[in-house]
Design a protein around this motif. Structure first.
Motif, PDB file in Angstrom:
ATOM      1  N   ILE A  40     115.365  41.767  20.087  1.00  0.00           N
ATOM      2  CA  ILE A  40     114.382  42.835  20.317  1.00  0.00           C
ATOM      3  C   ILE A  40     114.697  43.441  18.989  1.00  0.00           C
ATOM      4  O   ILE A  40     115.371  44.351  18.857  1.00  0.00           O
ATOM      5  N   THR A  41     113.555  43.409  18.275  1.00  0.00           N
ATOM      6  CA  THR A  41     113.233  44.311  17.082  1.00  0.00           C
ATOM      7  C   THR A  41     112.196  45.364  17.276  1.00  0.00           C
ATOM      8  O   THR A  41     110.855  44.888  17.585  1.00  0.00           O
ATOM      9  N   ALA A  42     112.598  46.683  17.617  1.00  0.00           N
ATOM     10  CA  ALA A  42     111.563  47.757  17.465  1.00  0.00           C
ATOM     11  C   ALA A  42     111.099  48.068  16.155  1.00  0.00           C
ATOM     12  O   ALA A  42     111.638  48.109  15.256  1.00  0.00           O
ATOM     13  N   VAL A  43     109.570  48.326  15.969  1.00  0.00           N
ATOM     14  CA  VAL A  43     108.882  48.825  14.935  1.00  0.00           C
ATOM     15  C   VAL A  43     108.719  50.144  15.237  1.00  0.00           C
ATOM     16  O   VAL A  43     107.588  50.262  15.810  1.00  0.00           O
ATOM     17  N   PHE A  44     109.123  51.040  14.228  1.00  0.00           N
ATOM     18  CA  PHE A  44     108.522  52.457  14.217  1.00  0.00           C
ATOM     19  C   PHE A  44     107.940  52.816  13.375  1.00  0.00           C
ATOM     20  O   PHE A  44     108.044  52.156  12.023  1.00  0.00           O
ATOM     21  N   GLY A  45     107.189  53.810  13.203  1.00  0.00           N
ATOM     22  CA  GLY A  45     106.418  54.198  12.185  1.00  0.00           C
ATOM     23  C   GLY A  45     104.915  55.226  12.532  1.00  0.00           C
ATOM     24  O   GLY A  45     104.834  55.086  13.567  1.00  0.00           O
ATOM     25  N   SER A  47     101.145  56.581  12.763  1.00  0.00           N
ATOM     26  CA  SER A  47      99.962  55.775  12.526  1.00  0.00           C
ATOM     27  C   SER A  47      99.544  55.342  11.290  1.00  0.00           C
ATOM     28  O   SER A  47      99.731  56.262  10.534  1.00  0.00           O
ATOM     29  N   GLY A  48      99.220  54.155  11.032  1.00  0.00           N
ATOM     30  CA  GLY A  48      98.836  53.770   9.744  1.00  0.00           C
ATOM     31  C   GLY A  48      99.844  53.331   8.793  1.00  0.00           C
ATOM     32  O   GLY A  48      99.555  53.142   7.817  1.00  0.00           O
ATOM     33  N   SER A  49     100.961  53.191   9.618  1.00  0.00           N
ATOM     34  CA  SER A  49     102.040  52.790   8.572  1.00  0.00           C
ATOM     35  C   SER A  49     102.043  51.240   8.479  1.00  0.00           C
ATOM     36  O   SER A  49     103.060  50.621   7.593  1.00  0.00           O
ATOM     37  N   GLY A  50     101.035  50.711   9.143  1.00  0.00           N
ATOM     38  CA  GLY A  50     101.202  49.227   9.047  1.00  0.00           C
ATOM     39  C   GLY A  50     101.824  48.243  10.409  1.00  0.00           C
ATOM     40  O   GLY A  50     101.856  47.192  10.132  1.00  0.00           O
ATOM     41  N   LYS A  51     102.066  48.868  11.280  1.00  0.00           N
ATOM     42  CA  LYS A  51     102.771  48.085  12.321  1.00  0.00           C
ATOM     43  C   LYS A  51     101.650  47.116  13.356  1.00  0.00           C
ATOM     44  O   LYS A  51     101.894  45.979  13.384  1.00  0.00           O
ATOM     45  N   SER A  52     100.536  47.487  13.757  1.00  0.00           N
ATOM     46  CA  SER A  52      99.659  46.464  14.210  1.00  0.00           C
ATOM     47  C   SER A  52      99.139  45.821  13.157  1.00  0.00           C
ATOM     48  O   SER A  52      98.812  44.398  13.458  1.00  0.00           O
ATOM     49  N   LEU A  53      98.986  45.969  11.931  1.00  0.00           N
ATOM     50  CA  LEU A  53      98.456  45.052  10.805  1.00  0.00           C
ATOM     51  C   LEU A  53      99.595  44.004  10.693  1.00  0.00           C
ATOM     52  O   LEU A  53      98.972  43.117  10.360  1.00  0.00           O
ATOM     53  N   LEU A  54     100.636  44.331  10.890  1.00  0.00           N
ATOM     54  CA  LEU A  54     101.793  43.303  10.805  1.00  0.00           C
ATOM     55  C   LEU A  54     101.508  42.362  11.726  1.00  0.00           C
ATOM     56  O   LEU A  54     101.703  41.120  11.641  1.00  0.00           O
ATOM     57  N   ALA A  55     101.363  42.731  12.967  1.00  0.00           N
ATOM     58  CA  ALA A  55     101.272  41.943  14.076  1.00  0.00           C
ATOM     59  C   ALA A  55      99.898  41.032  14.023  1.00  0.00           C
ATOM     60  O   ALA A  55     100.116  39.705  14.282  1.00  0.00           O
ATOM     61  N   HIS A  56      98.731  41.215  13.477  1.00  0.00           N
ATOM     62  CA  HIS A  56      97.759  40.902  13.140  1.00  0.00           C
ATOM     63  C   HIS A  56      97.651  39.736  12.034  1.00  0.00           C
ATOM     64  O   HIS A  56      97.112  38.745  12.214  1.00  0.00           O
ATOM     65  N   ILE A 204     106.336  46.965  19.098  1.00  0.00           N
ATOM     66  CA  ILE A 204     105.873  48.006  18.238  1.00  0.00           C
ATOM     67  C   ILE A 204     105.704  49.212  19.115  1.00  0.00           C
ATOM     68  O   ILE A 204     105.051  48.929  20.353  1.00  0.00           O
ATOM     69  N   SER A 205     106.066  50.420  18.750  1.00  0.00           N
ATOM     70  CA  SER A 205     106.039  51.415  19.618  1.00  0.00           C
ATOM     71  C   SER A 205     106.101  52.769  18.750  1.00  0.00           C
ATOM     72  O   SER A 205     106.674  52.950  17.907  1.00  0.00           O
ATOM     73  N   VAL A 218     115.982  48.065  14.567  1.00  0.00           N
ATOM     74  CA  VAL A 218     115.056  48.873  14.360  1.00  0.00           C
ATOM     75  C   VAL A 218     114.245  48.750  12.820  1.00  0.00           C
ATOM     76  O   VAL A 218     115.328  48.520  12.250  1.00  0.00           O
ATOM     77  N   ALA A 219     113.171  48.518  12.730  1.00  0.00           N
ATOM     78  CA  ALA A 219     112.616  48.553  11.520  1.00  0.00           C
ATOM     79  C   ALA A 219     111.565  49.814  11.482  1.00  0.00           C
ATOM     80  O   ALA A 219     110.750  49.914  12.308  1.00  0.00           O
ATOM     81  N   VAL A 220     111.831  50.548  10.289  1.00  0.00           N
ATOM     82  CA  VAL A 220     111.000  51.697  10.135  1.00  0.00           C
ATOM     83  C   VAL A 220     109.951  51.627   9.050  1.00  0.00           C
ATOM     84  O   VAL A 220     110.411  51.277   7.814  1.00  0.00           O
ATOM     85  N   PHE A 221     108.810  51.612   9.320  1.00  0.00           N
ATOM     86  CA  PHE A 221     107.735  51.587   8.345  1.00  0.00           C
ATOM     87  C   PHE A 221     107.062  52.997   7.830  1.00  0.00           C
ATOM     88  O   PHE A 221     107.092  53.951   8.872  1.00  0.00           O
ATOM     89  N   TYR A 222     106.847  53.020   6.450  1.00  0.00           N
ATOM     90  CA  TYR A 222     106.189  54.299   5.944  1.00  0.00           C
ATOM     91  C   TYR A 222     105.047  53.737   4.860  1.00  0.00           C
ATOM     92  O   TYR A 222     105.430  53.204   4.150  1.00  0.00           O
ATOM     93  N   ALA A 223     104.048  54.148   5.323  1.00  0.00           N
ATOM     94  CA  ALA A 223     102.760  54.183   4.352  1.00  0.00           C
ATOM     95  C   ALA A 223     102.699  52.380   4.045  1.00  0.00           C
ATOM     96  O   ALA A 223     102.451  52.190   2.744  1.00  0.00           O
TER      97      ALA A 223
END
Length: 310
Positions: A40-45, A47-56, A204-205, A218-223
């Motif tokens: 299980i890899t959690a993706v944090f960041g 709003s607007g950091s790219g989490k949902s766009l990665l999924a799509h 994604i959370s 955990v993967a942390v996204f920023y911008a």
């Protein structure tokens, strides 16, 4: 071999500006991620950091004006649009953010049954009843419409759909907002169970505290960039085991920690700074940080995009 590998992913959107001139808005600049079977890899960041766009992007459901570069691999093979169409809903399944994804005019049993490929009608019906029993949904659930379900029941229906698809990669996009403590614990248990059965799970959370209860990594996204990939156990104590300044600031901003705000705001895609995207908010930033974006490096058992981490 990882089930999913994402390397240097970039996503931009064509837009029209004044005089019908086209412009490119780059919203993801360099995402890196990998997920192993049973992990299980959690993706944090923010709003607007790219989490949902990665999924799509992984699912191949970005709008037609999107341009994707970099590489996404599934089982070590590039995930082309043709493969995405073949694997989507079968090998790769989405547990969406909103229960509104359920068709309000169709009984939920029928909706879950549609995820069972092939086989006879009786087999599909039995499969639905079995998975509902597994997730503590009564046999009468199949005949109900979505509006007749509680929020927790609706989420279990969505997870049932992913389970019956036989998917090896589950993408859960913000699956826990608004749940009470009991429903939250139940949702997390379902994802943990899927991982124990060999699925790779991308969770994604925004709820760091909840996701860390079950995450392995955990993967942390920023911008639109990956700033750090760390073991879930590194998120503990004063955050000293974390590597990137943004990750530490994110950890220390939680109420149960220092509750210390991060100065500044995440940059808008139209106004990205040169060099490191976090540099304008970082107390460690130097002139070197503004010159070029740092590459992802392996440091202390994790990955980080920062010049100053040792």
């Amino acid at each position: 071999m990882p089930v999913l590998e994402v390397e240097d992913l970039a996503v931009s959107f064509r837009q029209y500006s004044t005089g019908l001139r086209q412009t490119e808005l780059k919203v993801i600049h360099g995402l890196h991620l990998s997920i192993e079977p049973g992990e299980i890899t959690a993706v944090f960041g923010a709003s607007g950091s790219g989490k949902s766009l990665l999924a799509h992007a992984v699912l191949g459901i970005l709008p037609g004006n999107a341009t994707v570069t970099g590489e996404i691999r599934f089982d070590g093979v590039p995930l082309t649009r043709e493969r995405q169409e073949t694997l989507r809903g079968r090998e790769i399944a989405l547990v969406p953010q909103s229960v509104n994804y359920l068709d309000p005019l169709m009984r939920v049993g029928k909706q879950v049954e549609a995820s069972v490929c092939g086989a006879s009608r009786s087999f599909r019906l039995n499969s639905v009843l079995e998975v509902f029993k597994r997730y503590k949904l009564g046999p009468d659930t199949a005949g109900k419409f979505p509006f007749q379900l509680s929020g927790g029941m609706a989420r279990r229906v969505l997870v049932s759909t992913a389970t019956l698809s036989g998917a090896r990669l589950i993408i859960a996009d913000e699956p826990t907002p608004g749940l009470d403590a009991e429903a939250l614990a139940e949702a997390l248990r379902l994802f943990k169970q899927l991982a124990q059965e060999g699925c790779a799970v991308m969770l994604i959370s925004h709820d760091i505290e909840a996701a860390l209860q079950i995450a392995d990594k955990v993967a942390v996204f920023y911008a639109g960039t990956t700033v750090e990939v760390a073991a879930a156990g590194d998120f503990s104590g004063d955050g000293s085991r974390l590597r990137h300044p943004y990750t530490r600031a994110l950890w220390n901003a939680l109420p149960q920690n220092k509750f210390a705000p991060i100065p500044g705001v995440q940059p808008h895609p139209n106004a990205m700074p040169p060099g490191c995207l976090f540099a304008p908010r970082c107390s460690l930033a130097t002139g070197e940080c503004a010159a070029a974006r740092p590459a992802v490096r392996e440091i202390r058992g994790g990955k980080v995009s920062c010049l100053h981490v040792t």
